[in-house]
Design an enzyme around this catalytic site. Structure first.
Site, PDB file in Angstrom:
ATOM      1  N   SER A 152      60.132  25.587 -16.104  1.00  0.00           N
ATOM      2  CA  SER A 152      59.937  26.998 -16.388  1.00  0.00           C
ATOM      3  C   SER A 152      60.570  27.393 -17.732  1.00  0.00           C
ATOM      4  O   SER A 152      60.157  26.928 -18.787  1.00  0.00           O
ATOM      5  CB  SER A 152      60.528  27.795 -15.215  1.00  0.00           C
ATOM      6  OG  SER A 152      60.403  29.180 -15.348  1.00  0.00           O
ATOM      7  N   HIS A 154      55.634  28.266  -8.281  1.00  0.00           N
ATOM      8  CA  HIS A 154      56.392  28.071  -9.512  1.00  0.00           C
ATOM      9  C   HIS A 154      57.778  27.475  -9.255  1.00  0.00           C
ATOM     10  O   HIS A 154      58.277  26.675 -10.054  1.00  0.00           O
ATOM     11  CB  HIS A 154      56.536  29.405 -10.249  1.00  0.00           C
ATOM     12  CG  HIS A 154      57.102  29.269 -11.623  1.00  0.00           C
ATOM     13  ND1 HIS A 154      56.435  28.634 -12.658  1.00  0.00           N
ATOM     14  CD2 HIS A 154      58.287  29.674 -12.156  1.00  0.00           C
ATOM     15  CE1 HIS A 154      57.173  28.652 -13.741  1.00  0.00           C
ATOM     16  NE2 HIS A 154      58.304  29.274 -13.478  1.00  0.00           N
TER      17      HIS A 154
END
Length: 371
Positions: free
Chosen positions: A144, A336
């Site tokens: 990320s 995610h």
């Protein structure tokens, strides 16, 4: 959950509880932030180790993210067993890196940074420090925001490409034109003046109370307890596999996440959502030159990721100079955050990471794969 969040077990003690050992290191960035690194002590000893790996957490995360799955399933422990020298970074503003030489933590000035400063100041200091200890090129694993920061560094200060053997980016946040969720709506508030943006999310630390404003919850909550209770899940989506979590793991998760960060970080991402570009803070026409990234880069994405969409990662893949592979996990409930501590990450994500590390020379030029 408030009391659980206030009584977290620090990364080094959690590693000890897992029957492992680590060392803790402190370093200083050029702009005065004090950062903490953790390094696993390899059971086979320094002489038997293969290569060095630097792992960087994602949004609102910390070094603890990588080991929340415990001693049997966490990626760093796999890597250490295979003989790698594993280091964990902690970005400025998270609970392990909350000191500055001249600025108080509770000041707005302290939090005047985004992932741009993490890439330009934190990562050079971290990479230089680790290289002084190991004297060899590093493998980088970034999730990320960790991936975002690395691409900022490599595109802005190209000499750091020479210090990395390869980079594996899990759900990297770079181009964000196709994201889903609340951040898309919040991106509409990025035009000056920014009073409404900061009023909702905080002007300094991101949601410092860990409780999201009621007006956001009513609009986006959808009766999901985890979505309402955690700012990270609110932005990235509730993991679809959360029904598999034990009570112990859920408590552990909420102790460690969110670990802290700046509202400006989210504002910078919101700017990317609106512009469709990968650019400097507040400067839409000043894009980071990704063609300067010569380090071999592998991407791992998921069709279930709200923030790092496949179309956006395909665009990233064709814009970097030396892509190795874009590995796509389709329809397997990998959100995610699941790249790091999802219940099936040890089966769907980690084996590919290890394969890439072990066979870099063989996978150069390989095309995208699906799981």
């Amino acid at each position: 959950m408030t009391s659980e969040q206030d009584t977290y077990t620090p990364t080094d003690l959690l590693i000890r509880e897992h029957g492992k050992r680590c060392t803790t290191h402190t370093l200083l960035t050029k702009d005065g932030y004090e950062l903490t690194l953790h390094r696993l002590i390899n059971p086979i000893g320094l002489r038997g180790m293969k290569q060095t790996i630097l792992m960087h957490h994602g949004l609102l995360g910390s070094s603890a993210d990588w080991i929340l799955l415990g001693p049997e399933k966490s990626l760093p422990y796999y890597l250490s067993t295979l003989g790698y020298d594993v280091w964990f970074a902690n970005a400025r503003g998270n609970r392990y890196s909350q000191r500055h030489q001249n600025t108080m933590l509770n000041s707005t000035k302290y939090y005047d940074f985004s992932w741009q400063e993490i890439g330009l100041y934190d990562l050079p200091a971290i990479i230089d420090y680790v290289r002084r200890q190991t004297n060899e090129p590093l493998n980088f694993i970034g999730h990320s925001m960790g991936a975002t920061a690395l691409l900022v560094l490599l595109s802005s200060v190209p000499k750091y490409n020479d210090f990395l053997r390869m980079a594996i980016l899990l759900g990297p946040l770079v181009y964000m034109k196709n994201i889903k969720g609340p951040l898309r709506i919040i991106s509409l508030m990025t035009e000056p003046p920014l009073e409404d943006f900061f009023k909702i999310l905080g002007n300094g630390a991101f949601v410092p109370s860990r409780k999201l404003p009621d007006n956001l919850l009513k609009r986006f909550c959808l009766n999901e307890v985890l979505l309402c209770g955690n700012p990270l899940f609110f932005m990235s989506g509730v993991p679809r596999n959360h029904t598999q979590w034990s009570e112990y793991f859920t408590k552990l998760l909420f102790q460690h996440i969110p670990a802290g960060g700046s509202t400006k970080t989210f504002l910078h991402y919101a700017q990317l959502v609106k512009s469709g570009k990968f650019h400097k803070f507040g400067e839409v026409d000043q894009e980071f030159p990704l063609k300067e990234v010569t380090t071999p880069v592998a991407l791992i994405s998921s069709s279930d990721d709200w923030l790092a969409s496949i179309p956006d990662l395909v665009r990233l893949y064709i814009n970097i100079f030396n892509p190795i592979e874009h590995y796509i996990i389709r329809d397997r409930n990998i959100s995610h955050t699941d790249f790091v501590w999802g219940p099936n990450a040890n089966k769907l994500v980690f084996p590919k990471v290890i394969e890439l590390l072990q066979t870099t020379s063989q996978v150069v030029g390989k095309q995208a794969n699906d799981v």
